[in-house]
Design an enzyme around this catalytic site. Structure first.
Site, PDB file in Angstrom:
ATOM      1  N   ARG A  80       0.816  -1.213   0.000  1.00 40.91           N
ATOM      2  CA  ARG A  80       0.000   0.000   0.000  1.00 40.91           C
ATOM      3  C   ARG A  80       0.846   1.256   0.000  1.00 40.91           C
ATOM      4  NH1 ARG A  80      -4.744  -2.057   4.146  1.00 40.91           N
ATOM      5  NH2 ARG A  80      -5.677  -3.382   2.587  1.00 40.91           N
TER       6      ARG A  80
ATOM      7  N   SER B 215     -21.838 -14.970  12.884  1.00 39.47           N
ATOM      8  CA  SER B 215     -21.237 -13.770  12.316  1.00 39.47           C
ATOM      9  C   SER B 215     -21.390 -13.766  10.789  1.00 39.47           C
ATOM     10  CB  SER B 215     -19.749 -13.771  12.714  1.00 39.47           C
ATOM     11  OG  SER B 215     -19.068 -12.702  12.159  1.00 39.47           O
TER      12      SER B 215
ATOM     13  N   SER C 221     -19.620  -1.774   3.655  1.00 39.00           N
ATOM     14  CA  SER C 221     -19.045  -0.583   3.042  1.00 39.00           C
ATOM     15  C   SER C 221     -18.378  -0.810   1.698  1.00 39.00           C
ATOM     16  CB  SER C 221     -18.031   0.037   3.985  1.00 39.00           C
ATOM     17  OG  SER C 221     -16.866  -0.747   4.009  1.00 39.00           O
TER      18      SER C 221
ATOM     19  N   HIS D  89     -21.042   2.614   8.819  1.00 42.85           N
ATOM     20  CA  HIS D  89     -21.151   3.352   7.551  1.00 42.85           C
ATOM     21  C   HIS D  89     -22.532   3.960   7.344  1.00 42.85           C
ATOM     22  CE1 HIS D  89     -17.152   2.409   6.104  1.00 42.85           C
ATOM     23  NE2 HIS D  89     -17.307   1.288   6.783  1.00 42.85           N
TER      24      HIS D  89
ATOM     25  N   LYS E 254     -16.638   8.737  10.721  1.00 41.37           N
ATOM     26  CA  LYS E 254     -17.071   8.774   9.314  1.00 41.37           C
ATOM     27  C   LYS E 254     -18.195   9.813   9.188  1.00 41.37           C
ATOM     28  CE  LYS E 254     -15.528   3.978   9.037  1.00 41.37           C
ATOM     29  NZ  LYS E 254     -14.139   4.135   8.643  1.00 41.37           N
TER      30      LYS E 254
ATOM     31  N   THR F 217      -6.573   1.951  28.428  1.00 41.00           N
ATOM     32  CA  THR F 217      -6.079   2.884  27.414  1.00 41.00           C
ATOM     33  C   THR F 217      -6.599   4.289  27.722  1.00 41.00           C
ATOM     34  OG1 THR F 217      -5.840   3.221  25.029  1.00 41.00           O
ATOM     35  CG2 THR F 217      -7.999   2.525  25.761  1.00 41.00           C
TER      36      THR F 217
ATOM     37  N   THR G 222      -8.851  -6.325   1.516  1.00 40.22           N
ATOM     38  CA  THR G 222     -10.066  -5.575   1.851  1.00 40.22           C
ATOM     39  C   THR G 222     -11.256  -6.138   1.081  1.00 40.22           C
ATOM     40  OG1 THR G 222      -8.656  -3.655   2.201  1.00 40.22           O
ATOM     41  CG2 THR G 222     -11.000  -3.227   2.032  1.00 40.22           C
TER      42      THR G 222
HETATM   43  N1  PLP Z   1     -16.707  -1.279  11.328  1.00 38.80           N
HETATM   44  C1  PLP Z   1     -16.720  -1.209   9.991  1.00 38.80           C
HETATM   45  C2  PLP Z   1     -17.790  -1.900   9.244  1.00 38.80           C
HETATM   46  C3  PLP Z   1     -15.734  -0.458   9.317  1.00 38.80           C
HETATM   47  O1  PLP Z   1     -15.734  -0.390   7.985  1.00 38.80           O
HETATM   48  C4  PLP Z   1     -14.745   0.220  10.070  1.00 38.80           C
HETATM   49  C5  PLP Z   1     -13.692   1.049   9.422  1.00 38.80           C
HETATM   50  O2  PLP Z   1     -13.665   1.343   8.291  1.00 38.80           O
HETATM   51  C6  PLP Z   1     -14.776   0.102  11.443  1.00 38.80           C
HETATM   52  C7  PLP Z   1     -15.760  -0.652  12.056  1.00 38.80           C
HETATM   53  C8  PLP Z   1     -13.756   0.778  12.280  1.00 38.80           C
HETATM   54  O3  PLP Z   1     -14.142   2.088  12.542  1.00 38.80           O
HETATM   55  P1  PLP Z   1     -13.037   3.199  12.865  1.00 38.80           P
HETATM   56  O4  PLP Z   1     -12.527   3.685  11.565  1.00 38.80           O
HETATM   57  O5  PLP Z   1     -13.761   4.219  13.668  1.00 38.80           O
HETATM   58  O6  PLP Z   1     -11.965   2.514  13.667  1.00 38.80           O
END
Ligand code: PLP
Length: 456
Positions: A21, A137, A189, A217, A248, A277, A365
């Site tokens: 990448r 899942s 997404s 999303h 987002k 954390t 991805t």
């Molecule tokens: N859940 C989904 C479906 C995602 O696509 C993403 C990130 O793109 C996340 C969770 C993680 O979210 P964040 O970017 O706030 O860490």
């Protein structure tokens, strides 16, 4: 031992698989978004148009959100200073959690440092707390959910993507008395497809299962107050845990879950990735809360309407030009390339020749052979941006000899012997597809190519 070699080999492997990448060095222009400045070593910087940001509604550059963040940083400083337990439970986070619980109609909310962490923390903790839990899942769940499922000690079964019959089969096999957690996304997404939320809730009720839905999303983007697809479909109250991101649709940073206070309290008390954390900085929490609150109001409804309009326009215009837009009912515009190298070449050409920035989406991805451009129009992408994108994409597809779905109609139009026919077919289809409609005058100035010949 020569340690470095192992790292070099690991990188060479990625490069060999065309999976290495390269990050574009970008500085977004908050005032002139979607414009950004692109920098490369030793070369002059270039103004580019960003077409792949997940700041879907541009809340990350909303003047009121920026102002809220600046004021909170001045008032409270820039860091949280500790974990939630040890001095980091700043008042803006407490307020943000209440705002989020209200957004989803739930008793409580819990904020994490990212959406990724919220899925990891919540799914694994819920799976561990429920005795002999079976996690069901969806096959296309995001990596953060998969990590949450894996990290839990619960048994797991994967159901075929959005396949209710398969989900029901697994629920039936597990039996009514066993603890079951169904984990899925409301809006996937990379394909932009939407889950049958009410039907999943029906199954959960019938087989006595708990539900966990990722609305990452969709929050801010759908529903009367931006509660997501769950709100739009009248299903929020039927889902036990709704998870979302602040990064987002809300344009800032962080993630969250909302649900019954007992569930939220248990995750708060048991999840290591929440406990150990430092919490979100107060200025980020304030900015996020401002964005969530703005999107609950009339301004949010206007932004959502414009967002849908620009997405529909983009999809329709690209399709009309013969580009292989993968159909879906959401704001995501995926365009199939189907080859990692060509996908990278297409995005390089878009950037270098047309100053359009779209990151290639390759394995892991998405599955190999389904490499794509993932285009995300925003309310700030004007019609002229869309017209420029279409021209640029047609040029790139033609240059790289990528397959058009049909004949490339815009190019064909220029040479067509029956321009009036093509004009009416494309322009009218585009005008008809627009949410709220599109006048001929608007269509004329957006896509002059469709009208030029007819006017001659
Ligand atoms: N859940 C989904 C479906 C995602 O696509 C993403 C990130 O793109 C996340 C969770 C993680 O979210 P964040 O970017 O706030 O860490």
């Amino acid at each position: 031992m020569e340690y470095r070699r192992y790292f070099d080999d690991a990188i060479s492997k990625l490069k060999g698989e065309r999976r290495y990448r390269v990050f574009a060095d970008l500085a977004r222009d908050a005032e002139a978004y979607p414009r950004a400045v692109w920098r490369r070593d030793g070369l002059p910087q270039v103004d580019v148009t960003v077409w792949c940001s997940n700041d879907y509604l541009c809340m990350g550059r909303h003047p009121k959100v920026i102002e809220a963040m600046q004021a909170a940083a001045a008032a409270h400083g820039v860091g949280a200073g500790g974990t939630r337990n040890i001095s980091g439970n700043t008042h803006p986070i407490v307020e943000l959690e209440a705002e989020l619980a209200d957004l989803h109609g739930k008793e409580a909310g819990l904020v994490f440092t990212s959406g990724w962490i919220s899925n990891l923390a919540a799914i694994s903790t819920i799976g561990d707390i429920l005795p002999d839990c079976l996690i069901l899942s969806d096959q296309l769940n995001h990596n953060s959910m998969i990590e949450g499922v894996r990290r839990s000690k619960a048994e797991r079964r994967i159901f075929r993507h959005n396949d209710l019959a398969h989900l029901e089969e697994l629920l039936r096999e597990a039996g009514e008395s066993r603890a079951k957690l169904i984990v899925f996304e409301s809006l996937y997404s990379m394909n932009g497809d939407i889950a049958p939320i009410n039907a999943i809730a029906d199954l959960a009720k019938r087989y006595n299962a708990m539900t966990y839905m990722d609305e990452v999303h969709a929050v801010g983007l759908y529903g009367a107050r931006g509660g997501g697809v769950g709100e739009r479909d009248g299903a929020m109250h039927r889902i036990d845990v709704i998870e979302g991101t602040l990064a987002k649709g809300f344009g800032t940073l962080g993630g969250y879950i909302t649900g019954d206070s007992a569930i939220i309290d248990a995750v708060r008390s048991y999840a290591p990735s929440f406990i150990f954390t430092t919490s979100l900085p107060p200025a980020v929490a304030t900015a996020a809360r401002t964005a969530v609150s703005l999107l609950k109001q009339a301004e949010g409804a206007e932004l959502r309407a414009r967002h849908q309009r620009q997405s529909t326009l983009t999809k329709h215009a690209l399709s009309a030009a013969g580009l292989p837009v993968m159909p879906n009912a959401s704001h995501i515009v995926p365009v199939l390339v189907g080859d990692a190298e060509l996908c990278k070449a297409a995005t390089d050409l878009l950037l270098e020749r047309h100053a359009i920035y779209i990151q290639p989406i390759n394995y892991p991805t998405v599955a190999r052979g389904t490499e794509r451009l993932r285009i995300t129009p925003s309310p700030m992408h004007g019609d002229a941006h869309v017209a420029h994108l279409v021209e640029a994409m047609v040029d790139v597809w033609t240059t790289l000899k990528l397959p058009f779905v049909e004949e490339p109609k815009i190019v064909e139009f220029r040479r067509d012997r029956h321009p009036e026919h093509v004009h009416s077919e494309h322009a009218q289809a585009m005008m008809a597809a627009m949410p709220g409609g599109m006048s001929e005058a608007e269509a004329r100035c957006t896509f002059p190519e469709f009208f030029k010949r007819a006017a001659e």
